[in-house]
Design a protein around this motif. Structure first.
Motif, PDB file in Angstrom:
ATOM      1  N   TYR A  94       0.843  -1.207   0.000  1.00  0.00           N
ATOM      2  CA  TYR A  94       0.000   0.000   0.000  1.00  0.00           C
ATOM      3  C   TYR A  94       0.874   1.251   0.000  1.00  0.00           C
ATOM      4  O   TYR A  94       0.625   2.201  -0.744  1.00  0.00           O
ATOM      5  N   GLU A  95       1.918   1.249   0.816  1.00  0.00           N
ATOM      6  CA  GLU A  95       2.834   2.384   0.863  1.00  0.00           C
ATOM      7  C   GLU A  95       3.487   2.606  -0.500  1.00  0.00           C
ATOM      8  O   GLU A  95       3.579   3.744  -0.979  1.00  0.00           O
ATOM      9  N   GLN A  96       3.931   1.531  -1.135  1.00  0.00           N
ATOM     10  CA  GLN A  96       4.584   1.683  -2.429  1.00  0.00           C
ATOM     11  C   GLN A  96       3.609   2.227  -3.469  1.00  0.00           C
ATOM     12  O   GLN A  96       3.967   3.126  -4.251  1.00  0.00           O
ATOM     13  N   CYS A  97       2.375   1.721  -3.492  1.00  0.00           N
ATOM     14  CA  CYS A  97       1.382   2.206  -4.452  1.00  0.00           C
ATOM     15  C   CYS A  97       1.100   3.691  -4.249  1.00  0.00           C
ATOM     16  O   CYS A  97       1.031   4.460  -5.218  1.00  0.00           O
ATOM     17  N   CYS A  98       0.947   4.105  -2.988  1.00  0.00           N
ATOM     18  CA  CYS A  98       0.660   5.515  -2.705  1.00  0.00           C
ATOM     19  C   CYS A  98       1.824   6.413  -3.086  1.00  0.00           C
ATOM     20  O   CYS A  98       1.633   7.496  -3.656  1.00  0.00           O
ATOM     21  N   MET A  99       3.034   5.970  -2.783  1.00  0.00           N
ATOM     22  CA  MET A  99       4.211   6.748  -3.169  1.00  0.00           C
ATOM     23  C   MET A  99       4.325   6.854  -4.682  1.00  0.00           C
ATOM     24  O   MET A  99       4.641   7.916  -5.228  1.00  0.00           O
ATOM     25  N   LEU A 100       4.044   5.757  -5.385  1.00  0.00           N
ATOM     26  CA  LEU A 100       4.120   5.776  -6.842  1.00  0.00           C
ATOM     27  C   LEU A 100       3.115   6.760  -7.436  1.00  0.00           C
ATOM     28  O   LEU A 100       3.414   7.446  -8.418  1.00  0.00           O
ATOM     29  N   ILE A 101       1.931   6.844  -6.846  1.00  0.00           N
ATOM     30  CA  ILE A 101       0.936   7.799  -7.342  1.00  0.00           C
ATOM     31  C   ILE A 101       1.469   9.222  -7.212  1.00  0.00           C
ATOM     32  O   ILE A 101       1.367  10.033  -8.144  1.00  0.00           O
ATOM     33  N   ASN A 102       2.073   9.537  -6.064  1.00  0.00           N
ATOM     34  CA  ASN A 102       2.649  10.877  -5.905  1.00  0.00           C
ATOM     35  C   ASN A 102       3.810  11.119  -6.871  1.00  0.00           C
ATOM     36  O   ASN A 102       4.010  12.229  -7.356  1.00  0.00           O
ATOM     37  N   ILE A 103       4.583  10.073  -7.154  1.00  0.00           N
ATOM     38  CA  ILE A 103       5.674  10.202  -8.125  1.00  0.00           C
ATOM     39  C   ILE A 103       5.100  10.499  -9.507  1.00  0.00           C
ATOM     40  O   ILE A 103       5.586  11.382 -10.233  1.00  0.00           O
ATOM     41  N   GLY A 104       4.056   9.759  -9.880  1.00  0.00           N
ATOM     42  CA  GLY A 104       3.401  10.014 -11.164  1.00  0.00           C
ATOM     43  C   GLY A 104       2.851  11.430 -11.241  1.00  0.00           C
ATOM     44  O   GLY A 104       3.022  12.127 -12.248  1.00  0.00           O
ATOM     45  N   LEU A 105       2.208  11.873 -10.165  1.00  0.00           N
ATOM     46  CA  LEU A 105       1.680  13.240 -10.125  1.00  0.00           C
ATOM     47  C   LEU A 105       2.816  14.262 -10.218  1.00  0.00           C
ATOM     48  O   LEU A 105       2.667  15.311 -10.855  1.00  0.00           O
ATOM     49  N   TRP A 106       3.950  13.951  -9.570  1.00  0.00           N
ATOM     50  CA  TRP A 106       5.087  14.884  -9.640  1.00  0.00           C
ATOM     51  C   TRP A 106       5.557  15.053 -11.088  1.00  0.00           C
ATOM     52  O   TRP A 106       5.811  16.176 -11.529  1.00  0.00           O
ATOM     53  N   TYR A 107       5.667  13.949 -11.818  1.00  0.00           N
ATOM     54  CA  TYR A 107       6.100  14.053 -13.222  1.00  0.00           C
ATOM     55  C   TYR A 107       5.144  14.947 -14.011  1.00  0.00           C
ATOM     56  O   TYR A 107       5.578  15.753 -14.838  1.00  0.00           O
ATOM     57  N   THR A 108       3.837  14.801 -13.780  1.00  0.00           N
ATOM     58  CA  THR A 108       2.876  15.631 -14.519  1.00  0.00           C
ATOM     59  C   THR A 108       2.986  17.091 -14.102  1.00  0.00           C
ATOM     60  O   THR A 108       2.875  18.000 -14.935  1.00  0.00           O
ATOM     61  N   LYS A 109       3.205  17.341 -12.822  1.00  0.00           N
ATOM     62  CA  LYS A 109       3.317  18.720 -12.334  1.00  0.00           C
ATOM     63  C   LYS A 109       4.630  19.360 -12.805  1.00  0.00           C
ATOM     64  O   LYS A 109       4.675  20.558 -13.108  1.00  0.00           O
ATOM     65  N   HIS A 110       5.688  18.557 -12.850  1.00  0.00           N
ATOM     66  CA  HIS A 110       6.953  19.074 -13.372  1.00  0.00           C
ATOM     67  C   HIS A 110       6.790  19.454 -14.840  1.00  0.00           C
ATOM     68  O   HIS A 110       7.250  20.524 -15.273  1.00  0.00           O
ATOM     69  N   ALA A 111       6.126  18.593 -15.605  1.00  0.00           N
ATOM     70  CA  ALA A 111       5.888  18.886 -17.021  1.00  0.00           C
ATOM     71  C   ALA A 111       5.091  20.174 -17.177  1.00  0.00           C
ATOM     72  O   ALA A 111       5.402  21.013 -18.039  1.00  0.00           O
ATOM     73  N   ALA A 112       4.066  20.353 -16.349  1.00  0.00           N
ATOM     74  CA  ALA A 112       3.238  21.558 -16.432  1.00  0.00           C
ATOM     75  C   ALA A 112       4.030  22.797 -16.053  1.00  0.00           C
ATOM     76  O   ALA A 112       3.864  23.866 -16.655  1.00  0.00           O
ATOM     77  N   ALA A 113       4.918  22.673 -15.054  1.00  0.00           N
ATOM     78  CA  ALA A 113       5.725  23.812 -14.621  1.00  0.00           C
ATOM     79  C   ALA A 113       6.686  24.255 -15.729  1.00  0.00           C
ATOM     80  O   ALA A 113       6.873  25.448 -15.963  1.00  0.00           O
ATOM     81  N   VAL A 114       7.268  23.285 -16.417  1.00  0.00           N
ATOM     82  CA  VAL A 114       8.177  23.617 -17.517  1.00  0.00           C
ATOM     83  C   VAL A 114       7.389  24.229 -18.680  1.00  0.00           C
ATOM     84  O   VAL A 114       7.799  25.231 -19.276  1.00  0.00           O
ATOM     85  N   ALA A 115       6.226  23.631 -18.981  1.00  0.00           N
ATOM     86  CA  ALA A 115       5.415  24.102 -20.105  1.00  0.00           C
ATOM     87  C   ALA A 115       4.886  25.514 -19.882  1.00  0.00           C
ATOM     88  O   ALA A 115       4.574  26.216 -20.847  1.00  0.00           O
ATOM     89  N   ALA A 116       4.766  25.928 -18.612  1.00  0.00           N
ATOM     90  CA  ALA A 116       4.228  27.257 -18.303  1.00  0.00           C
ATOM     91  C   ALA A 116       5.258  28.370 -18.478  1.00  0.00           C
ATOM     92  O   ALA A 116       4.911  29.549 -18.377  1.00  0.00           O
ATOM     93  N   LYS A 117       6.502  27.976 -18.752  1.00  0.00           N
ATOM     94  CA  LYS A 117       7.546  29.009 -18.967  1.00  0.00           C
ATOM     95  C   LYS A 117       7.289  29.797 -20.248  1.00  0.00           C
ATOM     96  O   LYS A 117       6.564  29.340 -21.131  1.00  0.00           O
ATOM     97  N   ASP A 118       7.878  30.938 -20.386  1.00  0.00           N
ATOM     98  CA  ASP A 118       7.667  31.785 -21.570  1.00  0.00           C
ATOM     99  C   ASP A 118       8.422  31.348 -22.821  1.00  0.00           C
ATOM    100  O   ASP A 118       8.860  31.256 -23.048  1.00  0.00           O
ATOM    101  N   ASP A 119       9.277  31.015 -23.143  1.00  0.00           N
ATOM    102  CA  ASP A 119      10.068  30.588 -24.282  1.00  0.00           C
ATOM    103  C   ASP A 119      10.950  29.420 -23.866  1.00  0.00           C
ATOM    104  O   ASP A 119      12.108  29.633 -23.525  1.00  0.00           O
ATOM    105  N   ILE A 120      10.416  28.251 -23.883  1.00  0.00           N
ATOM    106  CA  ILE A 120      11.211  27.098 -23.445  1.00  0.00           C
ATOM    107  C   ILE A 120      12.025  26.557 -24.610  1.00  0.00           C
ATOM    108  O   ILE A 120      11.663  26.713 -25.779  1.00  0.00           O
TER     109      ILE A 120
END
Length: 417
Positions: free
Chosen positions: A109-135
């Motif tokens: 259960y701990e591993q599954c929950c951590m993996l979900i947060n890891i997956g969410l982090w990748y999506t949030k990192h992608a969104a943070a980079v995409a929100a930049k002005d001239d990447i």
């Protein structure tokens, strides 16, 4: 650049001490417990920062998950299930269900929950980079790769959750198959958005762009269907996001299909395809308003402010007017009553999840360290326990840059093209 991606909150969790002194008095064994505690804390701290460098984040993840493997897999000649699997209780919230806690005494259960947060982090990192002005092109590739990695992580969660002793998932919880499917499909669809924008920017054929846009629309529709039956009070905004993106890419698919048909001297059918595109664009405009007012958690996207969306309407109108003009002067073809089918298939450019594998057991887990734990009296729990009275504070994200609202300086209108 305005926010283009909708993002749900991280899961919150209670601290875990990994205090297993009742099972061992051995120094190295107790040390690995403290290493687990510290590595978990470091990972939870890192995951709150979507702007963190991917290499740094992945190193932190590997450190904790490799230590956790010793509580999942026996570090002996059997290599079966670890005797420590049920030794520690873990408490987590669900990303879309507020602050109420679900707890299980199970390291899977701990591993599954951590993996979900890891997956969410990748999506949030992608969104943070995409929100930049001239990447840069490398940053655009980072966005694409992170979204594919996120899809791979959610795919792994789907496989790992089957190992849980407790098989009943909370409706709308993160281990609900509908939620896992939606997260995975969203990640794939958003990675494909990058592909579509790149194809437009590189001036690929209208047929290919139409096919890619159609495939992207289908994936967003599939994500919507995954969570369609869930409560609008909690999931309404997420549903509207999927519906909105579905409409946007149908509009793109039909607009480039019309352009392709006109190039093939099919003026009447081209007009009908572009009329359909205009209809879907109008639906997308309406859904932008509905999405903004819908109930539910998450960082709201603002597609109506994004140049990639704002360019679509004028593009459709321009090609439609051209098609009507040329059909009237040159082709004199009847405009069909029904729109043509989007039958074109993308021959390349389709996104697949990038396989994600958990790390091997940490070298700190030696057979001697593992053998020093005596769990002869340990009891295996038989069910999960939901504690509706206990609450955990929401995860506070840090480092997320606020979009400036500037438009990208390219032809597609997408910053990650």
């Amino acid at each position: 650049m305005a926010h283009w991606f909708h993002r749900n909150p991280f899961k919150a969790t209670a601290p875990v001490t990994f205090d297993l002194r009742k099972y061992t008095s051995d120094g190295p064994s107790q040390k690995i417990c403290s290493e687990l505690r510290d590595a978990r804390y470091a990972m939870l701290n890192a995951v709150t920062d979507p702007t963190l460098d991917v290499v740094v984040m992945e190193s932190t993840v590997t450190n904790y998950l490799s230590l956790l493997q010793g509580m999942l897999v026996a570090v002996d000649e059997t290599e079966g299930e670890s005797k420590l699997r049920y030794a520690v209780k873990f408490k987590w919230t669900n990303s879309m269900l507020g602050n109420s806690v679900t707890e299980q005494q199970d390291s899977v259960y701990e591993q599954c929950c951590m993996l979900i947060n890891i997956g969410l982090w990748y999506t949030k990192h992608a969104a943070a980079v995409a929100a930049k002005d001239d990447i840069s092109i490398d940053e655009a590739k980072d966005v694409h790769k992170c979204l594919r990695k996120a899809a791979g992580v959610f795919q792994l969660v789907k496989e790992e959750k089957g190992k849980l002793l407790q098989s009943q998932e909370e409706s709308g919880g993160d281990l609900d198959p509908r939620i896992i499917a939606a997260y995975m499909e969203q990640s794939v669809a958003e990675a494909q958005e990058v592909t579509v924008a790149r194809a437009i920017e590189q001036k690929h054929t209208s047929a290919l762009i139409s096919a890619l846009a159609n495939e992207t629309a289908k994936i967003f529709q599939s994500a919507f269907v995954s969570i369609q039956t869930l409560d609008d009070a909690k999931f309404g905004k997420w549903k509207k996001y999927f519906e909105l993106k579905h409409m946007i890419y149908l509009a793109y698919a039909y607009s480039y299909m019309g352009e392709n048909l006109l190039a093939q001297d099919q003026g009447g059918t081209a007009v009908r395809a572009l009329q359909e595109s205009k209809k879907f664009y109008a639906s997308a405009e309406k859904l932008c308003e509905e999405y903004a007012s819908a109930k539910g958690a998450g960082l709201r996207a603002k597609p109506e402010s994004h140049l990639f969306f704002r360019k679509l309407g004028p593009h459709v109108n321009r090609i439609l007017e051209k098609s009507e003009r040329e059909n009237g002067f040159i082709y004199h073809q009847k405009v069909p009553e029904f729109p043509p089918d989007l039958e074109l298939k993308a021959t390349y450019g389709l996104v697949k999840p990038e396989e994600y594998k958990t790390p091997a057991v940490s070298s700190m887990w030696t057979p001697a360290v593992y053998a020093a734990f005596n769990l002869a009296q340990a009891v295996k729990p038989t069910s999960a326990e939901t504690n509706s009275t206990e609450q955990l504070p929401s995860v506070l994200e840090k480092g997320a840059a606020q979009p400036s609202g500037k438009d990208p300086k390219n032809s597609s209108g997408c910053s990650v093209s």
